[in-house]
Design an enzyme around this catalytic site. Structure first.
Site, PDB file in Angstrom:
ATOM      1  N   CYS A 412    -128.938   4.162 -13.923  1.00 34.89           N
ATOM      2  CA  CYS A 412    -129.910   3.015 -14.797  1.00 34.89           C
ATOM      3  C   CYS A 412    -130.818   2.737 -13.811  1.00 34.89           C
ATOM      4  CB  CYS A 412    -129.050   2.695 -16.042  1.00 34.89           C
ATOM      5  SG  CYS A 412    -130.373   2.660 -17.250  1.00 34.89           S
ATOM      6  N   HIS A 538    -125.526   6.464 -17.953  1.00 32.66           N
ATOM      7  CA  HIS A 538    -124.594   6.001 -17.590  1.00 32.66           C
ATOM      8  C   HIS A 538    -123.103   7.030 -17.589  1.00 32.66           C
ATOM      9  CE1 HIS A 538    -125.930   1.684 -18.056  1.00 32.66           C
ATOM     10  NE2 HIS A 538    -126.770   2.028 -18.590  1.00 32.66           N
ATOM     11  N   GLU A 540    -120.549   6.745 -15.946  1.00 36.07           N
ATOM     12  CA  GLU A 540    -119.161   6.327 -16.497  1.00 36.07           C
ATOM     13  C   GLU A 540    -118.897   6.275 -17.248  1.00 36.07           C
ATOM     14  OE1 GLU A 540    -122.125   4.808 -15.772  1.00 36.07           O
ATOM     15  OE2 GLU A 540    -122.535   2.471 -16.344  1.00 36.07           O
TER      16      GLU A 540
HETATM   17  N1  GLN Z   1    -133.125  -2.349 -17.881  1.00 37.39           N
HETATM   18  C1  GLN Z   1    -133.451  -1.464 -17.597  1.00 37.39           C
HETATM   19  C2  GLN Z   1    -134.466  -0.904 -18.852  1.00 37.39           C
HETATM   20  O1  GLN Z   1    -134.046  -1.169 -19.769  1.00 37.39           O
HETATM   21  C3  GLN Z   1    -132.056  -0.556 -17.433  1.00 37.39           C
HETATM   22  C4  GLN Z   1    -131.007  -0.658 -17.985  1.00 37.39           C
HETATM   23  C5  GLN Z   1    -129.954   0.116 -17.859  1.00 37.39           C
HETATM   24  O2  GLN Z   1    -129.509  -0.110 -16.861  1.00 37.39           O
HETATM   25  N2  GLN Z   1    -128.758  -0.342 -18.811  1.00 37.39           N
HETATM   26  O3  GLN Z   1    -134.397   0.114 -18.896  1.00 37.39           O
END
Ligand code: GLN
Length: 564
Positions: A412, A538, A540
Site C-alpha cells: 500500500c 494488503h 497480509e
Molecule cells: N496513506 C495511503 C493512502 O491512504 C496508504 C494507505 C495504506 O498504506 N493503507 O492511500
C-alpha cells in the site's frame, strides 16, 4: 494420505463464550481461536464473533498506537485484530457484523427506536439492548464463513475487556440470558484468568482467579472451564485449590502455560482433555481420527524446528516499530512465508524517520545505526501507513533496495513510496510526491482518489476485497499460481496518478495488475531486479499459516536466495 477430518454435523448451533478476568492481554484471542481449532478438529464448521465493548462503531478510526492494527475484512469491515487471529487459525472469512461493538449495538437500537419499532415503550438497556445483542449474535453465528456456503455448527464468542468493567456489563447480562435462549446444552462458558507466580519457591497464586470467578458468578454466569495463564504448568495443588474455590471440577481447570509457539496452544489444550470436555458439555462426539489436529501438530513442530534453521533477515521500515501489534498481520504473513522457505525469520525493525537526512544532521549515530541494520538485511519491507512522519526514510529504503538489487516488498504506502522514489530518481521528476504529504506538490505522483470523502474519516476509504486482473506474465503472477486475477483486501485513499503510468512503465517499473476498470494501479514489479514488488492492496490479511500470501512468499524466497 489420510482423509480430511470427517464432517460431524450437530443438531443445533453450539456456542462457546470466552471471557477474561484479572487483566487484559492474557491471550483470550489465542485461547478462543485455539478452542475454534479444537471444535474444527472434531469435524464441526466453526465461526467466530468478537465483542468489543468500546463505543466506536468500528476500529477504522482507532490509532494503531493504542489498539494495534486495524484488520480489514473482505466486505471492507475495519475491525479488531482478533478477527485476524480467527481467520488465520480457522481458515475462515468473516464479515463486519462478526465484530460487535457497543457503538454498533446502540446505533441499531436507536435506529429501531426512530422507526417506531418499540411501539412507544421506554427503550432500556434491559431488555432492548440485551435483546439486540442476543439477536445479533444468533444472526451472525449462522453466516457461512468457511467458503462452503453452509451455516456453521459452532460459534466462538470472545468478549473483550475484563469481567467487571462497566462497559462490558450489558454484554455479560445478554450472554447470561442467552444461555436460556439457546439452551444450556448448547453453550459453554470459558473464563481465562491469570495465575501469578510469587516468592522464592515460585508459588502459584490462585486468589486473583478466585476473585474474578466470583465476579463472573455474581453476574449469573458459571464458568464451565477455567483457562489459567501462567508461566509454568499448573501443579496439582493449584488445580485442586482453584476447583475447590471456583465451583468447577479439577479437570475443568486448564493450564495455559507458556509454550514454544502459539500453534502449540490448541495441542496443549487438547492434551488436557479440552476437546472431550467441549464434546461432553455440548453433546458432540470427538472422532478418533482428527487430521486437522495432526496437521496442526506437524506445523507447530515445524515452527519449533525452524528456531535452529538458518536466519533470514527482513528489515521492516515502519512508523510504529516499538509496537509490533500495529503490524500484526504483516508479521504473521512474513512468518507464514518463512515456514515455507524453511528459514528462521528475523525481523529487523527500523524506525523509518531514522533513515532520513533530518536524522543524519540531528542524530548521526541513530542514522548510522538505522542504515547499518537496513544494509545487513536480506530483504526490505515497507508496510502500509498514513501521514507524513517517516516518509522520506521509507523513500530512501525503497531507493536502496532498487539500486542494490535487494528484495523489496511495498504494501500500500510501500507501493506509493517506491513509485515516488522511482519518479524522483529515475524519471528526474524533482520533488515528486504524494498529495497526502504535500498538497500542492509540482509533481503529484500519488493522488487522492476521486471517489473518497473529503470530510468523513470512518469507513470512507477504498475498502475490502476487489479483483485485480493480471495484465501480463510476471513473477508475482507466477507466485499466485498463474491465476488470471487475484482478490485481495484494500484500505487506502490515494493512488498512483494514472496520467504518469505510461511514462513510469516506459522506464521499467511496470504495473502488472490494475483494477478491473484498467485505470487504477494495483501491483507493480520492477524489471531486471531479483524481486521489487509493490501492491496497492494488503496481501497480509489473507495469509494463512499453511497458505502464505504470495507477495510475502516471493519476498522470503528472494531474500533466501531462492529462484522465483
Ligand atoms: N496513506 C495511503 C493512502 O491512504 C496508504 C494507505 C495504506 O498504506 N493503507 O492511500
Amino acid at each position: 494420505m489420510p482423509l480430511a477430518t470427517a464432517y460431524n454435523p450437530v443438531d443445533s448451533m453450539k456456542y462457546v463464550v470466552v471471557t477474561g478476568g484479572v487483566l487484559s492481554g492474557l491471550g483470550k484471542g489465542v485461547t478462543a481461536s485455539s478452542i475454534g481449532v479444537l471444535l474444527k478438529s472434531a469435524g464441526l464448521r466453526v465461526t467466530a464473533v468478537k465483542i468489543d465493548p468500546y463505543l466506536n462503531t468500528d476500529a477504522g478510526t482507532m490509532s494503531p498506537f493504542e489498539h494495534g492494527e486495524v484488520f480489514v475484512l473482505d466486505d471492507g469491515g475495519e475491525v479488531d485484530l482478533d478477527l485476524g487471529n480467527y481467520e488465520r487459525f480457522l481458515d475462515i472469512s468473516l464479515t463486519k457484523d462478526n465484530d460487535i461493538t457497543t457503538g454498533k449495538v446502540y446505533d441499531s437500537v436507536i435506529q429501531r427506536e426512530r422507526r417506531g419499532d418499540y411501539l412507544g415503550k421506554t427503550v432500556q438497556v434491559i431488555p432492548h439492548v440485551t435483546d439486540e445483542i442476543q439477536n445479533w449474535i444468533e444472526r451472525v453465528s449462522h453466516i457461512p464463513s468457511d467458503g462452503n456456503g453452509k451455516s456453521p455448527d459452532a460459534c466462538v464468542i470472545e468478549l473483550g475487556g475484563t469481567v467487571g468493567d462497566i462497559e462490558s456489563a450489558p454484554f455479560i447480562e445478554a450472554l447470561r440470558q442467552f444461555q436460556f435462549r439457546v439452551g444450556k446444552e448448547n453453550i459453554c462458558f470459558v473464563h481465562v484468568s491469570l495465575i501469578p507466580v510469587m516468592g522464592p519457591v515460585g508459588e502459584q497464586k490462585t486468589k486473583p482467579t478466585q476473585h474474578t470467578v466470583k465476579d463472573l458468578r455474581g453476574l449469573g454466569i458459571n464458568p464451565d472451564m477455567l483457562v489459567c495463564r501462567s508461566k509454568s504448568p499448573l501443579v496439582d495443588d493449584t488445580r485442586d485449590k482453584i476447583a475447590a474455590f471456583c465451583h468447577v471440577s479439577p479437570d475443568e481447570v486448564i493450564s495455559a502455560h507458556d509454550v514454544s509457539n502459539i500453534y502449540q496452544v490448541p495441542i496443549m489444550m487438547d492434551g488436557q482433555g479440552v476437546t472431550n470436555l467441549l464434546g461432553s458439555k455440548l453433546g458432540f462426539k470427538v472422532p478418533e481420527e482428527r487430521k486437522i489436529l495432526d496437521d496442526w501438530k506437524e506445523m507447530a513442530n515445524h515452527v519449533d524446528f525452524l528456531e535452529s534453521a538458518e536466519e533470514v533477515h527482513i528489515a521492516l521500515a515502519g512508523k510504529y516499530t516499538d509496537l509490533s501489534d500495529a503490524y500484526l498481520s504483516v508479521i504473521k504473513a512474513l512468518q507464514h512465508a518463512s515456514f515455507r522457505v524453511d528459514r528462521k525469520l528475523v525481523i529487523d525493525w527500523i524506525e523509518s524517520s531514522e533513515l532520513d537526512d533530518e536524522t543524519k544532521n540531528s542524530n548521526p549515530e541513530k542514522y548510522d545505526s538505522a542504515w547499518s541494520v537496513l544494509k545487513k538485511a536480506d530483504g526490505i519491507l515497507v508496510p502500509g501507513g498514513f501521514g507524513i512522519r517517516g516518509i522520506e526514510g521509507k523513500i530512501k529504503a525503497a531507493e536502496y533496495a532498487r539500486k542494490n538489487g535487494i528484495p523489496y516488498l511495498g504494501v500500500c504506502l510501500g507501493l506509493q513510496v517506491a513509485t515516488i522514489e522511482f519518479c524522483r530518481n529515475v524519471l528526474s521528476l524533482e520533488n515528486a510526491n504524494s498529495t497526502e504529504f504535500e498538497k500542492d506538490t509540482e509533481n503529484p505522483v500519488v493522488i487522492f482518489m476521486p471517489e473518497i470523502s473529503k470530510t468523513h474519516m470512518g469507513g470512507t476509504m477504498r475498502l475490502g476485497s476487489k479483483p485485480t486482473p493480471f495484465l501480463r506474465e510476471c513473477k508475482i503472477k507466477k507466485l499466485y499460481g498463474g491465476v488470471e486475477f487475484v482478490d485481495e483486501r484494500h484500505r487506502h485513499r490515494y493512488e498512483v496518478n494514472p496520467d504518469l503510468i505510461e511514462k513510469i512503465e516506459h522506464a521499467g517499473l511496470i504495473f502488472v495488475g490494475k483494477d478491473d476498470s484498467g485505470e487504477r494501479c494495483e501491483i507493480m514489479e520492477l524489471e531486471n531486479h531479483p524481486y521489487y514488488v509493490g501492491t496497492q492492496y494488503h496481501p497480509e490479511f489473507k495469509s494463512r499459516p499453511s497458505r502464505p500470501s504470495p507477495p510475502f512468499l516471493g519476498l522470503l524466497m528472494a531474500a533466501s536466495g531462492l529462484k522465483i
